[in-house]
Motif scaffolding. Structure first.
Motif, PDB file in Angstrom:
ATOM      1  N   ASN A  82       0.826  -1.125  -0.009  1.00 33.97           N
ATOM      2  CA  ASN A  82      -0.028   0.201  -0.088  1.00 33.97           C
ATOM      3  C   ASN A  82       0.840   1.103  -0.006  1.00 33.97           C
ATOM      4  OD1 ASN A  82      -2.218   1.544   0.306  1.00 33.97           O
ATOM      5  ND2 ASN A  82      -2.169   1.745   2.691  1.00 33.97           N
ATOM      6  N   PRO A  83       1.438   1.604  -1.154  1.00 37.79           N
ATOM      7  CA  PRO A  83       2.466   2.685  -1.125  1.00 37.79           C
ATOM      8  C   PRO A  83       1.867   4.023  -0.868  1.00 37.79           C
ATOM      9  CG  PRO A  83       1.825   2.133  -3.531  1.00 37.79           C
ATOM     10  CD  PRO A  83       1.288   0.974  -2.567  1.00 37.79           C
ATOM     11  N   GLY A  84       2.741   4.809  -0.076  1.00 32.70           N
ATOM     12  CA  GLY A  84       2.392   6.260   0.168  1.00 32.70           C
ATOM     13  C   GLY A  84       2.393   6.948  -1.029  1.00 32.70           C
ATOM     14  N   ILE A  85       1.609   8.137  -0.953  1.00 31.98           N
ATOM     15  CA  ILE A  85       1.685   9.042  -2.204  1.00 31.98           C
ATOM     16  C   ILE A  85       3.057   9.424  -2.559  1.00 31.98           C
ATOM     17  CG2 ILE A  85       1.333  10.917  -1.022  1.00 31.98           C
ATOM     18  CD1 ILE A  85      -0.404  10.317  -4.162  1.00 31.98           C
ATOM     19  N   ARG A  86       3.999   9.422  -1.767  1.00 29.79           N
ATOM     20  CA  ARG A  86       5.253   9.715  -2.159  1.00 29.79           C
ATOM     21  C   ARG A  86       6.041   8.840  -3.080  1.00 29.79           C
ATOM     22  NH1 ARG A  86       8.195  11.574   3.454  1.00 29.79           N
ATOM     23  NH2 ARG A  86       7.976  13.781   3.257  1.00 29.79           N
ATOM     24  N   ASN A  87       5.999   7.504  -2.644  1.00 30.70           N
ATOM     25  CA  ASN A  87       6.441   6.537  -3.467  1.00 30.70           C
ATOM     26  C   ASN A  87       5.710   6.265  -4.769  1.00 30.70           C
ATOM     27  OD1 ASN A  87       8.675   6.047  -1.802  1.00 30.70           O
ATOM     28  ND2 ASN A  87       7.596   4.365  -0.922  1.00 30.70           N
ATOM     29  N   VAL A  88       4.201   6.456  -4.707  1.00 29.28           N
ATOM     30  CA  VAL A  88       3.365   6.641  -6.088  1.00 29.28           C
ATOM     31  C   VAL A  88       3.838   7.392  -6.735  1.00 29.28           C
ATOM     32  CG1 VAL A  88       1.221   6.864  -6.704  1.00 29.28           C
ATOM     33  CG2 VAL A  88       1.246   5.536  -4.916  1.00 29.28           C
ATOM     34  N   ALA A  89       4.489   8.650  -6.242  1.00 25.67           N
ATOM     35  CA  ALA A  89       4.973   9.576  -7.276  1.00 25.67           C
ATOM     36  C   ALA A  89       6.201   9.464  -7.773  1.00 25.67           C
ATOM     37  CB  ALA A  89       4.688  11.069  -6.465  1.00 25.67           C
ATOM     38  N   MET A 109       3.432  12.481  12.511  1.00 27.23           N
ATOM     39  CA  MET A 109       3.720  13.671  11.481  1.00 27.23           C
ATOM     40  C   MET A 109       5.007  13.395  11.145  1.00 27.23           C
ATOM     41  SD  MET A 109       1.283  15.932  11.846  1.00 27.23           S
ATOM     42  CE  MET A 109      -0.127  16.043  13.201  1.00 27.23           C
ATOM     43  N   ILE A 110       5.321  13.756   9.608  1.00 27.33           N
ATOM     44  CA  ILE A 110       6.537  13.654   9.057  1.00 27.33           C
ATOM     45  C   ILE A 110       6.825  14.966   8.535  1.00 27.33           C
ATOM     46  CG2 ILE A 110       6.351  11.113   8.416  1.00 27.33           C
ATOM     47  CD1 ILE A 110       5.197  12.101   5.736  1.00 27.33           C
ATOM     48  N   LYS A 111       8.200  15.121   8.014  1.00 26.57           N
ATOM     49  CA  LYS A 111       8.585  16.511   7.429  1.00 26.57           C
ATOM     50  C   LYS A 111       7.724  16.768   6.274  1.00 26.57           C
ATOM     51  CE  LYS A 111      13.007  18.689   6.494  1.00 26.57           C
ATOM     52  NZ  LYS A 111      12.447  19.062   5.244  1.00 26.57           N
ATOM     53  N   SER A 112       7.210  17.779   6.218  1.00 29.21           N
ATOM     54  CA  SER A 112       6.664  18.244   4.955  1.00 29.21           C
ATOM     55  C   SER A 112       7.363  18.441   3.747  1.00 29.21           C
ATOM     56  CB  SER A 112       5.696  19.502   5.413  1.00 29.21           C
ATOM     57  OG  SER A 112       5.113  20.000   4.168  1.00 29.21           O
ATOM     58  N   ASP A 113       6.560  18.278   2.641  1.00 27.60           N
ATOM     59  CA  ASP A 113       7.563  18.752   1.484  1.00 27.60           C
ATOM     60  C   ASP A 113       6.577  19.192   0.213  1.00 27.60           C
ATOM     61  OD1 ASP A 113       6.408  16.344   0.036  1.00 27.60           O
ATOM     62  OD2 ASP A 113       8.071  14.975   0.635  1.00 27.60           O
ATOM     63  N   SER A 159      -6.426  16.561   8.620  1.00 25.73           N
ATOM     64  CA  SER A 159      -6.034  17.984   9.000  1.00 25.73           C
ATOM     65  C   SER A 159      -4.578  17.793   8.728  1.00 25.73           C
ATOM     66  CB  SER A 159      -6.280  18.140  10.494  1.00 25.73           C
ATOM     67  OG  SER A 159      -5.440  19.412  10.770  1.00 25.73           O
ATOM     68  N   GLY A 160      -4.087  16.550   9.000  1.00 27.06           N
ATOM     69  CA  GLY A 160      -2.446  16.420   8.813  1.00 27.06           C
ATOM     70  C   GLY A 160      -2.166  16.433   7.052  1.00 27.06           C
ATOM     71  N   ILE A 161      -3.256  15.840   6.435  1.00 26.41           N
ATOM     72  CA  ILE A 161      -2.888  15.568   5.044  1.00 26.41           C
ATOM     73  C   ILE A 161      -2.965  17.006   4.387  1.00 26.41           C
ATOM     74  CG2 ILE A 161      -4.161  14.942   2.905  1.00 26.41           C
ATOM     75  CD1 ILE A 161      -4.852  12.125   4.568  1.00 26.41           C
ATOM     76  N   GLU A 162      -3.958  17.614   4.823  1.00 31.68           N
ATOM     77  CA  GLU A 162      -4.243  19.027   4.252  1.00 31.68           C
ATOM     78  C   GLU A 162      -2.802  20.022   4.506  1.00 31.68           C
ATOM     79  OE1 GLU A 162      -8.014  20.659   5.048  1.00 31.68           O
ATOM     80  OE2 GLU A 162      -9.147  18.917   3.887  1.00 31.68           O
ATOM     81  N   VAL A 200       1.757  17.211   6.153  1.00 34.39           N
ATOM     82  CA  VAL A 200       2.697  16.481   6.964  1.00 34.39           C
ATOM     83  C   VAL A 200       2.199  14.985   7.328  1.00 34.39           C
ATOM     84  CG1 VAL A 200       3.193  18.448   8.269  1.00 34.39           C
ATOM     85  CG2 VAL A 200       1.324  17.096   9.176  1.00 34.39           C
ATOM     86  N   ARG A 201       1.237  14.469   6.280  1.00 30.74           N
ATOM     87  CA  ARG A 201       1.111  13.223   6.183  1.00 30.74           C
ATOM     88  C   ARG A 201       1.372  12.535   4.846  1.00 30.74           C
ATOM     89  NH1 ARG A 201      -0.219  10.279  10.992  1.00 30.74           N
ATOM     90  NH2 ARG A 201      -1.097  11.739  12.511  1.00 30.74           N
ATOM     91  N   ASN A 202       1.690  11.039   4.680  1.00 33.86           N
ATOM     92  CA  ASN A 202       2.059  10.323   3.526  1.00 33.86           C
ATOM     93  C   ASN A 202       0.985   9.377   3.266  1.00 33.86           C
ATOM     94  OD1 ASN A 202       3.492   9.610   1.384  1.00 33.86           O
ATOM     95  ND2 ASN A 202       4.902   8.381   2.170  1.00 33.86           N
ATOM     96  N   PRO A 203      -0.283   9.823   3.171  1.00 33.20           N
ATOM     97  CA  PRO A 203      -1.201   8.842   2.789  1.00 33.20           C
ATOM     98  C   PRO A 203      -0.994   7.392   1.927  1.00 33.20           C
ATOM     99  CG  PRO A 203      -1.921  10.616   1.796  1.00 33.20           C
ATOM    100  CD  PRO A 203      -0.659  10.928   2.388  1.00 33.20           C
ATOM    101  N   GLY A 204      -1.229   6.259   2.269  1.00 34.38           N
ATOM    102  CA  GLY A 204      -1.081   5.221   1.306  1.00 34.38           C
ATOM    103  C   GLY A 204      -2.189   5.351   0.281  1.00 34.38           C
TER     104      GLY A 204
END
Lengths: 75, 75
Positions: A49-56, B1-5, B41-44, B47-51
């Motif tokens: 279930n890859p994160g959106i970062r890896n998808v990109a 939380m993760i580092k935003s990019d 909220s974190g996604i928006e 700071v989240r990397n959703p699968g």
């Protein structure tokens, strides 16, 4: 590994078809994307279930847009 | 939380704009998607990397395609 489902299999199919159309091996795609070949293999089998970062990253390595490889990947 | 990019912020912006256009609160979107409001909220905030599974759930809850909310989300 996680339990496969239609959504993950649909995404895996998109990745495999795009990779085949570019005549890339899983190893080459993994290298271009900066990911592990076993991770690419798991994605294509629908057990990751890859994160959106890896998808990109995978999309970029395949030379397509992120939205392209998410086509038909619906909940 | 993760580092935003930039990539995660681009995705968060897509979610927020789609949510605003549907006049949904973060709470309502979270409810429809079966996710936690703090996660939305974190996604928006980028700071989240959703699968990809959660990306698809959010798209469905917003009434858009998964590929739609991945537009412009490039590595």
């Amino acid at each position: 590994m996680i339990k496969s489902d239609p959504l993950l299999r649909a995404f895996g199919k998109n990745v495999r078809e795009a990779r085949d159309s570019k005549r890339l091996t899983q190893e080459k795609l993994a290298e271009f994307a900066g990911l592990d070949p076993t991770y690419i293999s798991g994605i294509e089998r629908g057990v990751r279930n890859p994160g959106i970062r890896n998808v990109a990253k995978i999309a970029k390595a395949l030379g397509v847009k992120t939205s392209d490889i998410c086509k038909g990947v619906e909940a």
